[in-house]
Design a protein around this motif. Structure first.
Motif, mmCIF file in Angstrom:
data_model
loop_
_atom_site.group_PDB
_atom_site.id
_atom_site.type_symbol
_atom_site.label_atom_id
_atom_site.label_comp_id
_atom_site.label_asym_id
_atom_site.label_seq_id
_atom_site.Cartn_x
_atom_site.Cartn_y
_atom_site.Cartn_z
ATOM 1 N N PRO A 1 2.009 -40.352 118.898
ATOM 2 C CA PRO A 1 2.338 -38.930 118.691
ATOM 3 C C PRO A 1 3.708 -38.557 119.249
ATOM 4 O O PRO A 1 4.405 -37.728 118.688
ATOM 5 C CB PRO A 1 1.246 -38.173 119.437
ATOM 6 C CG PRO A 1 0.161 -39.142 119.680
ATOM 7 C CD PRO A 1 0.786 -40.496 119.693
ATOM 8 N N MET A 2 4.096 -39.217 120.335
ATOM 9 C CA MET A 2 5.368 -38.897 120.964
ATOM 10 C C MET A 2 6.545 -39.331 120.084
ATOM 11 O O MET A 2 7.579 -38.674 120.069
ATOM 12 C CB MET A 2 5.466 -39.577 122.333
ATOM 13 C CG MET A 2 6.653 -39.152 123.120
ATOM 14 S SD MET A 2 6.648 -39.627 124.856
ATOM 15 C CE MET A 2 6.128 -41.291 124.865
ATOM 16 N N ALA A 3 6.390 -40.395 119.325
ATOM 17 C CA ALA A 3 7.483 -40.900 118.492
ATOM 18 C C ALA A 3 7.428 -40.394 117.061
ATOM 19 O O ALA A 3 8.361 -40.619 116.300
ATOM 20 C CB ALA A 3 7.462 -42.427 118.503
ATOM 21 N N TRP B 1 19.951 -37.671 118.335
ATOM 22 C CA TRP B 1 18.953 -37.397 119.368
ATOM 23 C C TRP B 1 17.678 -38.215 119.139
ATOM 24 O O TRP B 1 17.114 -38.773 120.085
ATOM 25 C CB TRP B 1 18.614 -35.905 119.391
ATOM 26 C CG TRP B 1 17.625 -35.567 120.445
ATOM 27 C CD1 TRP B 1 17.886 -35.291 121.755
ATOM 28 C CD2 TRP B 1 16.203 -35.513 120.299
ATOM 29 N NE1 TRP B 1 16.719 -35.051 122.424
ATOM 30 C CE2 TRP B 1 15.664 -35.185 121.554
ATOM 31 C CE3 TRP B 1 15.339 -35.700 119.227
ATOM 32 C CZ2 TRP B 1 14.307 -35.049 121.761
ATOM 33 C CZ3 TRP B 1 13.981 -35.564 119.443
ATOM 34 C CH2 TRP B 1 13.472 -35.237 120.694
ATOM 35 N N SER B 2 17.223 -38.296 117.903
ATOM 36 C CA SER B 2 15.966 -38.997 117.599
ATOM 37 C C SER B 2 16.063 -40.488 117.900
ATOM 38 O O SER B 2 15.129 -41.072 118.453
ATOM 39 C CB SER B 2 15.587 -38.794 116.133
ATOM 40 O OG SER B 2 15.391 -37.438 115.867
ATOM 41 N N VAL B 3 17.179 -41.088 117.532
ATOM 42 C CA VAL B 3 17.347 -42.526 117.794
ATOM 43 C C VAL B 3 17.331 -42.783 119.295
ATOM 44 O O VAL B 3 16.644 -43.697 119.778
ATOM 45 C CB VAL B 3 18.639 -43.042 117.133
ATOM 46 C CG1 VAL B 3 18.982 -44.432 117.621
ATOM 47 C CG2 VAL B 3 18.493 -43.029 115.620
ATOM 48 N N PHE B 4 18.050 -41.991 120.052
ATOM 49 C CA PHE B 4 18.068 -42.207 121.496
ATOM 50 C C PHE B 4 16.738 -41.846 122.147
ATOM 51 O O PHE B 4 16.339 -42.469 123.132
ATOM 52 C CB PHE B 4 19.220 -41.426 122.139
ATOM 53 C CG PHE B 4 20.499 -42.187 122.135
ATOM 54 C CD1 PHE B 4 20.851 -42.997 123.195
ATOM 55 C CD2 PHE B 4 21.352 -42.116 121.046
ATOM 56 C CE1 PHE B 4 22.027 -43.713 123.192
ATOM 57 C CE2 PHE B 4 22.532 -42.822 121.019
ATOM 58 C CZ PHE B 4 22.873 -43.620 122.098
ATOM 59 N N PHE B 5 16.039 -40.858 121.617
ATOM 60 C CA PHE B 5 14.728 -40.519 122.170
ATOM 61 C C PHE B 5 13.760 -41.688 122.004
ATOM 62 O O PHE B 5 13.030 -42.036 122.929
ATOM 63 C CB PHE B 5 14.151 -39.273 121.507
ATOM 64 C CG PHE B 5 12.802 -38.903 122.044
ATOM 65 C CD1 PHE B 5 12.699 -38.191 123.225
ATOM 66 C CD2 PHE B 5 11.645 -39.291 121.392
ATOM 67 C CE1 PHE B 5 11.449 -37.860 123.748
ATOM 68 C CE2 PHE B 5 10.395 -38.969 121.898
ATOM 69 C CZ PHE B 5 10.305 -38.243 123.084
ATOM 70 N N ILE B 6 13.752 -42.290 120.815
ATOM 71 C CA ILE B 6 12.869 -43.437 120.590
ATOM 72 C C ILE B 6 13.272 -44.595 121.490
ATOM 73 O O ILE B 6 12.412 -45.271 122.072
ATOM 74 C CB ILE B 6 12.876 -43.839 119.096
ATOM 75 C CG1 ILE B 6 12.140 -42.767 118.291
ATOM 76 C CG2 ILE B 6 12.246 -45.201 118.881
ATOM 77 C CD1 ILE B 6 12.223 -42.940 116.801
ATOM 78 N N PHE B 7 14.581 -44.818 121.639
ATOM 79 C CA PHE B 7 15.055 -45.886 122.514
ATOM 80 C C PHE B 7 14.674 -45.616 123.970
ATOM 81 O O PHE B 7 14.451 -46.546 124.735
ATOM 82 C CB PHE B 7 16.568 -46.034 122.394
ATOM 83 C CG PHE B 7 17.131 -47.124 123.252
ATOM 84 C CD1 PHE B 7 16.860 -48.454 122.984
ATOM 85 C CD2 PHE B 7 17.934 -46.821 124.329
ATOM 86 C CE1 PHE B 7 17.369 -49.458 123.785
ATOM 87 C CE2 PHE B 7 18.456 -47.813 125.136
ATOM 88 C CZ PHE B 7 18.172 -49.134 124.858
ATOM 89 N N ARG B 8 14.569 -44.361 124.352
ATOM 90 C CA ARG B 8 14.181 -44.029 125.721
ATOM 91 C C ARG B 8 12.669 -44.047 125.895
ATOM 92 O O ARG B 8 12.151 -44.536 126.897
ATOM 93 C CB ARG B 8 14.708 -42.644 126.100
ATOM 94 C CG ARG B 8 14.342 -42.229 127.508
ATOM 95 C CD ARG B 8 14.663 -40.759 127.727
ATOM 96 N NE ARG B 8 14.431 -40.333 129.074
ATOM 97 C CZ ARG B 8 13.259 -39.915 129.544
ATOM 98 N NH1 ARG B 8 12.219 -39.893 128.761
ATOM 99 N NH2 ARG B 8 13.137 -39.523 130.798
ATOM 100 N N ALA B 9 11.923 -43.528 124.936
ATOM 101 C CA ALA B 9 10.489 -43.322 125.118
ATOM 102 C C ALA B 9 9.667 -44.598 124.972
ATOM 103 O O ALA B 9 8.734 -44.820 125.746
ATOM 104 C CB ALA B 9 9.989 -42.280 124.125
#
Length: 108
Positions: A8-10, A51-59
């Motif tokens: 759900p987070m991704a 933002w989405s690419v880096f969020f996935i890379f972080r999460a």
């Protein structure tokens, strides 16, 4: 510590990536005489894509990095903060373009 379910987070960032790529595809397929950077949706799509690419890379690797390489996790968190600022700047550019387009449409 309880580990969060990553699906759900991704899912929202993945949706943002697809929406941004679809907008780019549509814009590049339907070429007109205007520059792509003059379209305020370019700035929104760019900001959401970055933002989405880096969020996935972080999460996604967060818990693995927390256990195995906390220094890299700290760097990734700091880099994500920079990406957040960059995304807000892209949204600011979008607002400036919207305001400029609104003024020019009122004059005509």
């Amino acid at each position: 510590m309880e580990r969060l379910n990553l699906v759900p987070m991704a899912s929202l960032p993945i949706l943002f990536i697809f929406e941004s790529l679809l907008w780019y595809y549509h814009k590049l397929k339907n070429i007109n005489e205007y520059k792509i950077t003059d379209d305020f949706l370019f700035w929104i799509s760019s900001g959401l894509l970055i933002w989405s690419v880096f969020f996935i890379f972080r999460a996604i690797p967060m818990y693995f990095l927390q256990d195995n390489d906390p220094n890299l996790l700290s760097f990734v968190i700091d880099a994500f903060s920079v990406v957040n600022i960059l995304t807000y700047l892209l949204f600011l550019i979008e607002l400036i373009f919207m305001k400029k387009n609104e003024r020019s449409s009122r004059r005509t």
